[in-house]
Enzyme design. Structure first.
Site, mmCIF file in Angstrom:
data_model
loop_
_atom_site.group_PDB
_atom_site.id
_atom_site.type_symbol
_atom_site.label_atom_id
_atom_site.label_comp_id
_atom_site.label_asym_id
_atom_site.label_seq_id
_atom_site.Cartn_x
_atom_site.Cartn_y
_atom_site.Cartn_z
ATOM 1 N N HIS A 245 0.670 -1.285 -0.108
ATOM 2 C CA HIS A 245 0.452 -0.428 -0.151
ATOM 3 C C HIS A 245 0.920 1.271 -0.419
ATOM 4 O O HIS A 245 2.536 1.395 0.335
ATOM 5 C CB HIS A 245 -0.930 -0.120 0.868
ATOM 6 N N GLU A 300 -7.579 -4.180 -0.811
ATOM 7 C CA GLU A 300 -8.125 -4.451 -2.375
ATOM 8 C C GLU A 300 -8.410 -6.026 -2.252
ATOM 9 O O GLU A 300 -9.063 -7.031 -2.911
ATOM 10 C CB GLU A 300 -7.666 -4.530 -3.074
#
Length: 358
Positions: A245, A300
């Site tokens: 991330h 995700e």
């Protein structure tokens, strides 16, 4: 100069705080884990809108959103024929443009309520099905699934989607939220600001990762192929979708929330258990190969599993994300309007200089 505005403070906000080093997401004074799965989407929307637009309590927000969904439905019916040939995000952009800032419904309520109505109608239209009218008596998650399927969802499915919507409702100054705030700072209005946020979300670097997670699982296919496939992908210089991330240097707290949600759906005909095996192998390989920068599971990965288990088509994943994030966009628009300051950063010129006459 900070390329990409990394570490540049562009706004002061009371809405959310992302602590990438600690792996912590704070929403209006509460850790995400205190809200997701425990408070409804309406309750957390009310929390975000508090002191900004007289949101009232969760039940008041639920009633307001229900009535606004009903008001938005004729717009979906009118614009659906014009969505032919458009992607789901483009079709959603078209329908949002049918909303008016002059509506008697408060702007933050209107855009938040309209989003699930439009996404459900677009999805059904792509399958050759007529849109289903909203039920104002239901909560946002329950009505979205009903409008999408044409029948009521199970309590477990409603809880799963509601938790997902809360999990993604706000996340600091990400690209789409910052875009919405820039447009809001010009006094363009709520609808234009939210459309701008959606346009930023359309880009694959911001809103497009859940689908490729499922593509990865499709390619791996079987348990015995997990480790060889992951190692080959890294050898080829490819990213492992659902890991790492931009902000978080430890595990994304939203991933843990959604992993728990996925576990509640495990009994269905899905591949959540298989995904668990892929996650364990990927984290082990990344720990071996990326020692200088830990790469953990991000939101995700389990977003993909939850939405797939809810039988949502992959091409709708980004619009469904917007169904949750729109309440956060709206809150940021209201906050930016209250600040009453045009966002106008400076740039550094690196082009040629004019030649002076001798």
């Amino acid at each position: 100069m900070s390329v990409g505005l990394d570490d540049v403070v562009a706004a002061e906000t009371a809405l959310s705080h992302v602590d990438g080093e600690a792996g912590r997401l704070i929403i209006r004074g509460f850790d995400l884990e205190e809200l997701a799965g425990r408070q409804s989407f309406e309750a957390v929307s009310s929390l975000l809108w508090r002191d900004l637009a007289a949101a009232g309590d969760a039940m008041a927000v639920r009633h307001a959103l229900g009535a606004a969904r009903v008001a938005a439905f004729p717009i979906a019916e009118r614009l659906l024929p014009m969505s032919a040939g458009l992607s789901p995000v483009e079709a959603l952009r078209l329908m949002l443009s049918g909303l008016s800032d002059a509506s008697p419904i408060p702007g933050h309520v209107l855009v938040t309520a309209a989003m699930p109505v439009f996404v459900a109608a677009i999805t059904r239209h792509r399958d050759g099905l007529a849109p289903v009218a909203p039920d104002a008596a239901l909560g946002q998650a329950a009505d979205f699934l009903r409008m999408l399927r044409g029948q009521a969802a199970s309590p477990a499915e409603i809880h799963a989607l509601d938790t997902y919507l809360v999990t993604v409702i706000d996340h600091g100054l990400n690209a789409s939220t910052f875009t919405a705030r820039v447009v809001a700072s010009t006094r363009a209005g709520m609808v234009s600001s939210v459309i701008a946020g959606l346009c930023a979300l359309k880009g694959p670097l911001h809103g497009g990762a859940p689908g490729p997670v499922l593509d990865m699982l499709d390619e791996i296919a079987t348990p015995e192929r997990i480790r060889p496939w992951l190692e080959q992908a890294l050898d080829n210089g490819e990213r492992l979708m659902g890991f790492g991330h931009r902000v978080y240097r430890v595990r994304d707290p939203r991933a843990d929330v959604l992993k728990h949600v996925a576990a509640t759906l495990r009994a269905g005909a899905n591949r959540i258990q298989f995904a668990d095996e892929v996650e364990r192998a990927a984290l082990a390989i990344l720990a071996e190969r990326k020692r200088s920068r830990p790469l953990q599971t991000n939101v995700e990965f389990y977003t993909a599993l939850v939405l797939e288990a809810l039988a949502l088509p992959r091409e709708t994943f980004t619009p469904v994300f917007a169904v949750g994030r729109v309440a956060g966009w709206a809150a940021h628009v209201l906050e930016q309007e209250a600040a009453n300051r045009l966002i106008r950063p400076q740039s550094r010129y690196v082009g040629p200089l004019p030649k002076r006459a001798a």
